[in-house]
Write a protein that holds these residues in place. Structure first.
Motif, short mmCIF file in Angstrom:
data_model
loop_
_atom_site.label_atom_id
_atom_site.label_comp_id
_atom_site.label_asym_id
_atom_site.label_seq_id
_atom_site.Cartn_x
_atom_site.Cartn_y
_atom_site.Cartn_z
N GLY A 124 0.84 -1.10 0.11
CA GLY A 124 0.06 0.05 0.15
C GLY A 124 0.82 1.24 -0.06
N LEU A 125 0.60 2.30 -0.85
CA LEU A 125 1.23 3.60 -0.75
C LEU A 125 0.03 4.42 -0.35
N ARG A 126 0.24 5.12 0.80
CA ARG A 126 -0.41 6.21 1.28
C ARG A 126 0.15 7.46 1.22
N GLU A 127 -0.57 8.38 0.35
CA GLU A 127 -0.30 9.78 0.01
C GLU A 127 1.25 9.95 -0.03
N VAL A 128 1.98 9.30 -0.88
CA VAL A 128 3.36 9.38 -0.91
C VAL A 128 3.77 10.34 -2.06
N SER A 129 4.70 11.11 -1.43
CA SER A 129 5.14 12.17 -2.42
C SER A 129 6.67 12.14 -2.44
N PHE A 130 7.41 12.13 -3.57
CA PHE A 130 8.83 12.05 -3.69
C PHE A 130 9.52 12.91 -4.90
N SER A 131 10.55 13.35 -4.55
CA SER A 131 11.21 14.31 -5.46
C SER A 131 12.47 13.77 -5.45
N SER A 136 -1.48 7.47 -3.94
CA SER A 136 -2.03 6.18 -2.92
C SER A 136 -2.70 5.23 -3.93
N PHE A 137 -2.47 4.12 -3.40
CA PHE A 137 -3.24 2.93 -3.90
C PHE A 137 -2.82 1.62 -3.22
N SER A 138 -3.38 0.72 -3.35
CA SER A 138 -3.08 -0.64 -2.89
C SER A 138 -3.24 -1.73 -3.76
N VAL A 139 -2.49 -2.93 -3.36
CA VAL A 139 -2.49 -4.13 -4.21
C VAL A 139 -2.53 -5.26 -3.08
N GLY A 140 -3.54 -5.93 -3.33
CA GLY A 140 -4.01 -7.17 -2.42
C GLY A 140 -3.26 -8.47 -2.52
N GLN A 141 -3.27 -9.29 -1.92
CA GLN A 141 -2.85 -10.82 -1.90
C GLN A 141 -3.22 -11.25 -3.22
N VAL A 196 5.06 3.66 2.76
CA VAL A 196 4.96 2.70 1.81
C VAL A 196 4.77 1.33 2.42
N LEU A 197 3.63 0.78 2.58
CA LEU A 197 3.41 -0.33 3.54
C LEU A 197 3.56 -1.55 2.75
N ILE A 198 4.31 -2.52 3.32
CA ILE A 198 4.43 -4.10 2.73
C ILE A 198 3.88 -4.87 4.09
N HIS A 199 3.21 -5.75 3.76
CA HIS A 199 2.79 -6.52 4.62
C HIS A 199 2.66 -5.61 6.14
N GLY A 200 1.69 -4.35 6.04
CA GLY A 200 1.59 -3.45 7.10
C GLY A 200 2.89 -2.83 7.80
N GLN A 201 4.02 -3.13 7.17
CA GLN A 201 5.29 -2.30 7.75
C GLN A 201 5.70 -1.50 6.71
N ASP A 202 5.96 -0.06 7.38
CA ASP A 202 6.32 0.92 6.55
C ASP A 202 7.76 0.83 6.18
N ILE A 203 8.26 0.35 5.07
CA ILE A 203 9.78 0.03 4.51
C ILE A 203 10.42 1.20 4.55
#
Lengths: 262, 262
Positions: A3-10, A21-26, A58-65
């Motif tokens: 899951g990406l939550r309101e990610v901004s990057f420069s 923001s978007f998420s991809v499930g199992q 940036v969430l992977i299995h609930g952890q913000d990498i």
């Protein structure tokens, strides 16, 4: 799962992503599309923890990498397989050493066992082990390199998530078919969550259930192929316009001829 | 006003670059300690750097030694001090010519190779692929090169010293007609702690300079093939200028510290 939550990057002063923001499930298969330079590949780099966002999670299995220490990131990356653009094979190593790279570096398995696994993986990705195991990447065709890269990612980490950066760019139609079939096979047989980045719309329809259109660093669309076809967002329309004919053809083949209907 | 602003911007960029180089160097030094140790890679680099640079060191050493001996023999003859040629050559070669020549030759040959190789790996995503497989590229790529340089540059310097002194002997004997006994006894007379310390300390420092700059330039190269080419050129120029600058300060500082041993 991802899951990406309101990610901004420069990159320096140049903004690349804004509030994405978007998420991809199992077991879900998503394609991130958009014109060149819209920030698609950066999304994959963020998911893999190669870049850190200035804002958002940036969430992977609930952890913000992005907030994890390098050691924990390394553990999390074991669940992620990444196929880089052009394969990113180690050009000083043979095909066999490339595919067995992770096992050679991180395990104490006997060499014979690693060779056995490498040969099995080459068979899985549809390549003749006897023919190419001792070749260098430069001696392979583009399609072969992409399949070796997929094999390397699979044998390395036994992933639950696969990320593909432009998996079919620059390949001939036969090689494109081979790579797309392999991606579909993986997704179906191993229930792997898949995110592929591409600007090849026809290929995107072939491998994904979900479509995310990124336009100038923002998510302009997130939905199914049917919703994509009906989307009236001017940015999505502008991106799809050059591909309207192939879009109609592929949609017909997949949803009408395939029996699902629109 | 515009000129001042341009100078200000240049200074800021320069300071920023220095700061990044410093932090990168610290990371390299920190990566020296702790597992895993890439012994095979280090030995391979020692071979490539040491054996690969040998012909260059031998050729430049012998001709530079002969050239200097020719110039000095004429000048010393004017003062009737031709017999002291061995003494002058030993001091000049061990303290200055040997370390600088070996440092510059290795910088030209090896620094360019290291930067180009790492830059090419970066532009083809091979460094990112390593990170994705849980390998620290600094530990795997930069550290073996640093260790190899720290061992091989002093060895190459000793060889360069020996070859240059031998080259100078041929000129002393066959051109300046200094007796071999006189030449070699003068050389032996100057093989004292102070001279040898300066002669070995300098290449040790130069090896760090070459490793830090060449790896840093490779890891930070951007802009594809053109960027890698530019980084390679910058690496050699920066390493060469730094070696010459640091050489002066080492001579100055060490001279004042160990004056009694010279």
């Amino acid at each position: 799962m991802i899951g990406l939550r309101e990610v901004s990057f420069s990159y320096g002063d140049r903004p690349v992503l804004r509030n994405v923001s978007f998420s991809v499930g199992q077991s879900e298969s998503a394609v991130v599309m958009g014109p060149s330079g819209s920030g698609k590949s950066t999304i994959l780099r963020l998911i893999l923890g190669l870049e850190t966002p200035q804002q958002g999670q940036v969430l992977i299995h609930g952890q913000d990498i992005s907030t994890l220490k390098e050691k924990t990131k390394r553990e999390l990356r074991k669940k992620i397989g990444m196929v880089f653009q052009d394969g990113a094979l180690f050009d000083s190593l043979t095909v066999g050493e490339n595919i067995g790279y992770y096992l050679l570096e991180h395990t104490r398995l006997p060499f014979e066992e690693i060779t056995h696994r490498v040969r099995r993986m080459l068979g899985f990705v549809g390549l003749d082990a006897d023919e190419i195991i001792d070749k260098l990447p430069e001696q392979l065709s583009g399609g072969m390199r992409r399949r070796v890269a997929i094999g390397r990612a699979l044998l390395s980490t036994d992933p639950k998530i696969m990320l593909y950066d432009e998996p079919t760019t620059g390949l001939d139609p036969q090689a494109i078919d081979n790579v797309l079939n392999l991606i579909k096979k993986l997704h179906q047989e191993r229930s792997i969550s898949t995110i592929a980045v591409t600007h090849q719309i026809v290929d995107a329809f072939d491998i994904a259930d979900r479509f995310i259109v990124v336009y100038e660093g923002e998510v302009a669309f997130d939905g199914s192929v049917q919703e994509l076809r009906d989307c009236r967002d001017s940015r999505v329309q502008a991106f799809l316009a050059p591909f309207r004919s192939s879009f109609a053809g592929v949609a017909r083949r997949r949803f009408v001829d395939g029996g699902q209907g629109l | 006003m515009q000129i001042l602003s341009a100078v200000n911007n240049w200074l800021k960029r320069f300071a920023n670059e220095l700061q990044r180089l410093f932090y990168f160097s610290l990371r390299m030094v920190a990566a020296l300690f702790g597992r895993p140790f890439y012994v095979a890679e280090t030995l391979e680099q020692m071979y490539l750097i040491g054996v690969g640079s040998l012909y260059l060191i031998v050729l430049t050493g012998i001709f530079a030694g002969q050239g200097m001996a020719l110039a000095y023999s004429v000048e010393l003859a004017d003062f009737g001090a031709k017999n002291y040629l061995g003494r002058i050559m030993a001091i000049a070669i061990i303290r200055e010519l040997g370390p600088i020549l070996a440092g510059l030759m290795v910088a030209a040959r090896v620094a360019s190779g290291i930067t180009a190789e790492i830059g090419a790996m970066k532009s083809s995503n091979q460094l990112d692929a390593m990170v994705a497989f849980g390998i620290d590229p600094i530990k795997k790529i930069a550290v073996p090169r640093l260790i190899a340089l720290v061992i091989m540059v002093p060895v190459l310097t000793i060889i360069c010293d020996a070859i240059a002194i031998l080259g100078a002997y041929f000129v002393a004997d066959f051109v300046a007609h200094v007796t071999p006994t006189m030449y070699w006894s003068n050389v032996r007379g100057r093989l004292i702690f102070g001279n040898l310390f300066i002669g070995f300390f300098k290449p040790f420092v130069f090896s760090f300079i070459i490793a830090f700059i060449s790896c840093y330039k490779g890891f930070t190269s951007e802009g594809g093939t053109k960027g890698v080419g530019q980084a390679t050129t910058n690496s050699v120029v920066m390493a060469s200028i730094t070696i010459l600058t640091v050489n002066f300060f080492i001579t100055k500082v060490v001279f004042s510290l160990i004056k009694g041993y010279l």
